[in-house]
Design a protein around this motif. Structure first.
Motif, PDB file in Angstrom:
ATOM      1  N   ALA A 182     -21.061 -89.293 -14.722  1.00  0.00           N
ATOM      2  CA  ALA A 182     -20.229 -89.503 -15.911  1.00  0.00           C
ATOM      3  C   ALA A 182     -18.965 -88.672 -15.759  1.00  0.00           C
ATOM      4  CB  ALA A 182     -20.971 -89.111 -17.183  1.00  0.00           C
ATOM      5  N   LEU A 183     -17.970 -89.006 -16.543  1.00  0.00           N
ATOM      6  CA  LEU A 183     -16.708 -88.267 -16.535  1.00  0.00           C
ATOM      7  C   LEU A 183     -16.714 -87.274 -17.690  1.00  0.00           C
ATOM      8  CD1 LEU A 183     -13.753 -87.868 -15.583  1.00  0.00           C
ATOM      9  CD2 LEU A 183     -13.110 -89.736 -17.124  1.00  0.00           C
ATOM     10  N   LEU A 208     -17.343 -76.954 -18.254  1.00  0.00           N
ATOM     11  CA  LEU A 208     -18.479 -77.642 -17.646  1.00  0.00           C
ATOM     12  C   LEU A 208     -18.180 -77.939 -16.173  1.00  0.00           C
ATOM     13  CD1 LEU A 208     -19.378 -80.305 -20.383  1.00  0.00           C
ATOM     14  CD2 LEU A 208     -20.429 -78.078 -20.013  1.00  0.00           C
ATOM     15  N   PRO A 209     -19.131 -77.724 -15.302  1.00  0.00           N
ATOM     16  CA  PRO A 209     -18.935 -78.096 -13.905  1.00  0.00           C
ATOM     17  C   PRO A 209     -18.578 -79.568 -13.777  1.00  0.00           C
ATOM     18  CG  PRO A 209     -20.889 -76.723 -14.138  1.00  0.00           C
ATOM     19  CD  PRO A 209     -20.443 -77.072 -15.532  1.00  0.00           C
ATOM     20  N   THR A 210     -17.663 -79.867 -12.905  1.00  0.00           N
ATOM     21  CA  THR A 210     -17.122 -81.203 -12.587  1.00  0.00           C
ATOM     22  C   THR A 210     -16.108 -81.695 -13.623  1.00  0.00           C
ATOM     23  OG1 THR A 210     -18.682 -82.725 -13.728  1.00  0.00           O
ATOM     24  CG2 THR A 210     -19.385 -81.824 -11.597  1.00  0.00           C
ATOM     25  N   ALA A 211     -15.890 -80.944 -14.711  1.00  0.00           N
ATOM     26  CA  ALA A 211     -15.001 -81.426 -15.783  1.00  0.00           C
ATOM     27  C   ALA A 211     -13.541 -81.427 -15.356  1.00  0.00           C
ATOM     28  CB  ALA A 211     -15.173 -80.576 -17.030  1.00  0.00           C
ATOM     29  N   THR A 212     -12.812 -82.370 -15.918  1.00  0.00           N
ATOM     30  CA  THR A 212     -11.367 -82.407 -15.790  1.00  0.00           C
ATOM     31  C   THR A 212     -10.763 -81.969 -17.114  1.00  0.00           C
ATOM     32  OG1 THR A 212      -9.474 -83.809 -15.159  1.00  0.00           O
ATOM     33  CG2 THR A 212     -11.167 -84.815 -16.542  1.00  0.00           C
ATOM     34  N   ASN A 213      -9.521 -81.526 -17.104  1.00  0.00           N
ATOM     35  CA  ASN A 213      -8.870 -81.041 -18.324  1.00  0.00           C
ATOM     36  C   ASN A 213      -7.829 -82.042 -18.815  1.00  0.00           C
ATOM     37  OD1 ASN A 213      -6.644 -78.309 -19.226  1.00  0.00           O
ATOM     38  ND2 ASN A 213      -8.279 -79.202 -20.420  1.00  0.00           N
ATOM     39  N   HIS A 214      -7.975 -82.448 -20.073  1.00  0.00           N
ATOM     40  CA  HIS A 214      -6.996 -83.340 -20.707  1.00  0.00           C
ATOM     41  C   HIS A 214      -6.954 -82.962 -22.182  1.00  0.00           C
ATOM     42  CE1 HIS A 214      -5.396 -87.247 -22.338  1.00  0.00           C
ATOM     43  NE2 HIS A 214      -4.620 -87.106 -21.270  1.00  0.00           N
ATOM     44  N   ALA A 215      -6.007 -82.109 -22.547  1.00  0.00           N
ATOM     45  CA  ALA A 215      -5.966 -81.517 -23.885  1.00  0.00           C
ATOM     46  C   ALA A 215      -5.727 -82.567 -24.966  1.00  0.00           C
ATOM     47  CB  ALA A 215      -4.886 -80.451 -23.961  1.00  0.00           C
ATOM     48  N   LYS A 237      -6.505 -94.522 -19.140  1.00  0.00           N
ATOM     49  CA  LYS A 237      -7.662 -94.663 -18.262  1.00  0.00           C
ATOM     50  C   LYS A 237      -7.351 -94.160 -16.863  1.00  0.00           C
ATOM     51  CE  LYS A 237      -9.650 -98.655 -20.690  1.00  0.00           C
ATOM     52  NZ  LYS A 237      -9.982-100.101 -20.605  1.00  0.00           N
ATOM     53  N   ALA A 238      -6.136 -94.459 -16.402  1.00  0.00           N
ATOM     54  CA  ALA A 238      -5.740 -94.014 -15.068  1.00  0.00           C
ATOM     55  C   ALA A 238      -5.602 -92.497 -15.011  1.00  0.00           C
ATOM     56  CB  ALA A 238      -4.422 -94.681 -14.668  1.00  0.00           C
ATOM     57  N   THR A 239      -5.042 -91.926 -16.064  1.00  0.00           N
ATOM     58  CA  THR A 239      -4.856 -90.472 -16.121  1.00  0.00           C
ATOM     59  C   THR A 239      -6.194 -89.750 -16.119  1.00  0.00           C
ATOM     60  OG1 THR A 239      -2.752 -90.660 -17.309  1.00  0.00           O
ATOM     61  CG2 THR A 239      -3.936 -88.575 -17.505  1.00  0.00           C
ATOM     62  N   LEU A 240      -7.115 -90.253 -16.901  1.00  0.00           N
ATOM     63  CA  LEU A 240      -8.426 -89.610 -17.006  1.00  0.00           C
ATOM     64  C   LEU A 240      -9.326 -89.908 -15.812  1.00  0.00           C
ATOM     65  CD1 LEU A 240      -9.338 -90.240 -20.769  1.00  0.00           C
ATOM     66  CD2 LEU A 240      -8.516 -88.131 -19.737  1.00  0.00           C
ATOM     67  N   GLY A 241      -9.087 -91.039 -15.166  1.00  0.00           N
ATOM     68  CA  GLY A 241      -9.983 -91.461 -14.100  1.00  0.00           C
ATOM     69  C   GLY A 241     -11.211 -92.154 -14.646  1.00  0.00           C
ATOM     70  N   ASP A 247     -20.033 -93.275 -18.472  1.00  0.00           N
ATOM     71  CA  ASP A 247     -19.716 -92.563 -19.708  1.00  0.00           C
ATOM     72  C   ASP A 247     -18.498 -91.673 -19.514  1.00  0.00           C
ATOM     73  OD1 ASP A 247     -21.942 -93.707 -20.825  1.00  0.00           O
ATOM     74  OD2 ASP A 247     -23.181 -91.893 -20.723  1.00  0.00           O
ATOM     75  N   THR A 248     -17.661 -91.612 -20.548  1.00  0.00           N
ATOM     76  CA  THR A 248     -16.565 -90.652 -20.610  1.00  0.00           C
ATOM     77  C   THR A 248     -16.883 -89.709 -21.759  1.00  0.00           C
ATOM     78  OG1 THR A 248     -14.943 -92.240 -19.775  1.00  0.00           O
ATOM     79  CG2 THR A 248     -14.083 -90.338 -20.972  1.00  0.00           C
ATOM     80  N   VAL A 249     -17.124 -88.443 -21.463  1.00  0.00           N
ATOM     81  CA  VAL A 249     -17.606 -87.486 -22.458  1.00  0.00           C
ATOM     82  C   VAL A 249     -16.526 -86.460 -22.787  1.00  0.00           C
ATOM     83  CG1 VAL A 249     -19.346 -85.751 -23.000  1.00  0.00           C
ATOM     84  CG2 VAL A 249     -19.959 -87.740 -21.603  1.00  0.00           C
TER      85      VAL A 249
END
Length: 310
Positions: A182-183, A208-215, A237-241, A247-249
């Motif tokens: 999941a993302l 969280l491990p593997t998390a990306t940052n998008h404020a 969607k492209a920005t977040l991947g 799932d996108t959490v």
């Protein structure tokens, strides 16, 4: 516009969801104003304080604290039976149009409205909207304010919690260790993601491990309490991947900022399988799970000292 009269109309079958106008998840004050008399939405003032000093005409008092967990885990899920009893006292019906009003002074205020929206949606309410800019935009539009404590005829609800938009601690922990795909999106400002700051109730800084940052602030113009309506779903969607079928959490400290992020991703951009981790980093860090971007013991101590000083 009195909600007692609205309740009578609903009882008579005059305000069913089939007849009610649909505002969509986000409504501007001008659009709301134009249909108040014909649609008669239920207005929920979710401020914890200030209702008796002046509120949107006809708005019911449903403070944000009704939708929050205990002090040690403020992002935790509310007790559904308790929430059911409180919403029955407000006369809410699951198919009636409901518009949620926050204070509307900062972009952080939007998180309260988004968290209430998420909770109501997860418990079966189907016609929900957030007033963009909250009470501030209501006032700016010249709409009526009064100090009367509104009441409604009690309703009879049977709420159950739908976990379609929920990510649990076990869910995110499984993603963190590679057992689930999941993302994970950290909706906090970068300083929290990088482990430079932490919520006072969190056991330690980090993400969280593997998390990306998008404020969550990405969805607001600078210093504006109103969410931007210029969201490009494909670009987001492209920005977040975002990956189809995954799932996108969204998460933050206590599921407040993340509720804003989830709302933009799920309700405005229409991303499927978008979920909120309500307990977020306060819950996760206190549960002792493995974290990322966590500073060492001495660095963590310095962070805590700086937070006390500031």
């Amino acid at each position: 516009m009195k909600h007692f009269a609205l309740a009578l109309a609903m009882a008579a079958g005059l305000a069913t969801s089939a007849q009610a106008a649909t505002y969509g998840p986000l409504v501007e004050a001008s659009d709301l104003s134009a249909s108040l008399e014909t649609t008669q939405p239920v207005l929920l003032d979710i401020r914890n304080a200030g209702y008796e000093d002046g509120h949107a005409d006809g708005a019911l008092f449903a403070p944000y604290r009704m939708f929050r967990g205990p002090a040690e885990n403020p992002g935790g899920l509310v007790d559904v039976e308790k929430l059911e009893a409180e919403l029955e006292e407000l006369g809410l019906e699951q198919d009636a149009p409901i518009v949620i009003l926050s204070e509307g002074k900062t972009d952080t205020d939007f998180g309260a409205a988004a968290r209430v929206y998420w909770t109501l949606k997860s418990t079966g309410f189907t016609d929900l909207s957030i007033l963009n800019g909250g009470l501030t935009s209501w006032r700016a539009a010249g709409l009526p304010i009064n100090k009367t404590v509104e009441s409604a005829m009690p309703s009879d609800l049977e709420l159950t919690f739908d976990d379609t938009w929920l990510a649990t601690p076990a869910d995110v922990a499984a993603v963190a260790v590679g057992e689930k795909d999941a993302l994970l999106v950290d909706a906090r400002p970068a300083a929290f993601y990088n482990g430079e700051k932490a919520h006072a109730a969190a056991a330690r800084p980090g993400t969280l491990p593997t998390a990306t940052n998008h404020a969550y602030t990405t969805f607001f113009e600078k210093d504006s309490p109103a969410m931007s309506t210029a969201i490009d779903p494909a670009a987001l969607k492209a920005t977040l991947g975002v990956r189809d079928g995954k799932d996108t959490v969204s998460f933050c400290n206590t599921g407040h900022w993340a509720a804003t992020h989830w709302f933009a991703v799920s309700e405005l951009a229409g991303v499927e399988n978008a979920k909120l981790y309500p307990g977020s980093m306060v819950e996760y860090s206190n549960a002792g799970y493995e974290m990322a971007n966590t500073p060492g013991l001495f660095e963590n101590l310095l962070i805590q000292i700086k937070q006390i000083i500031n």
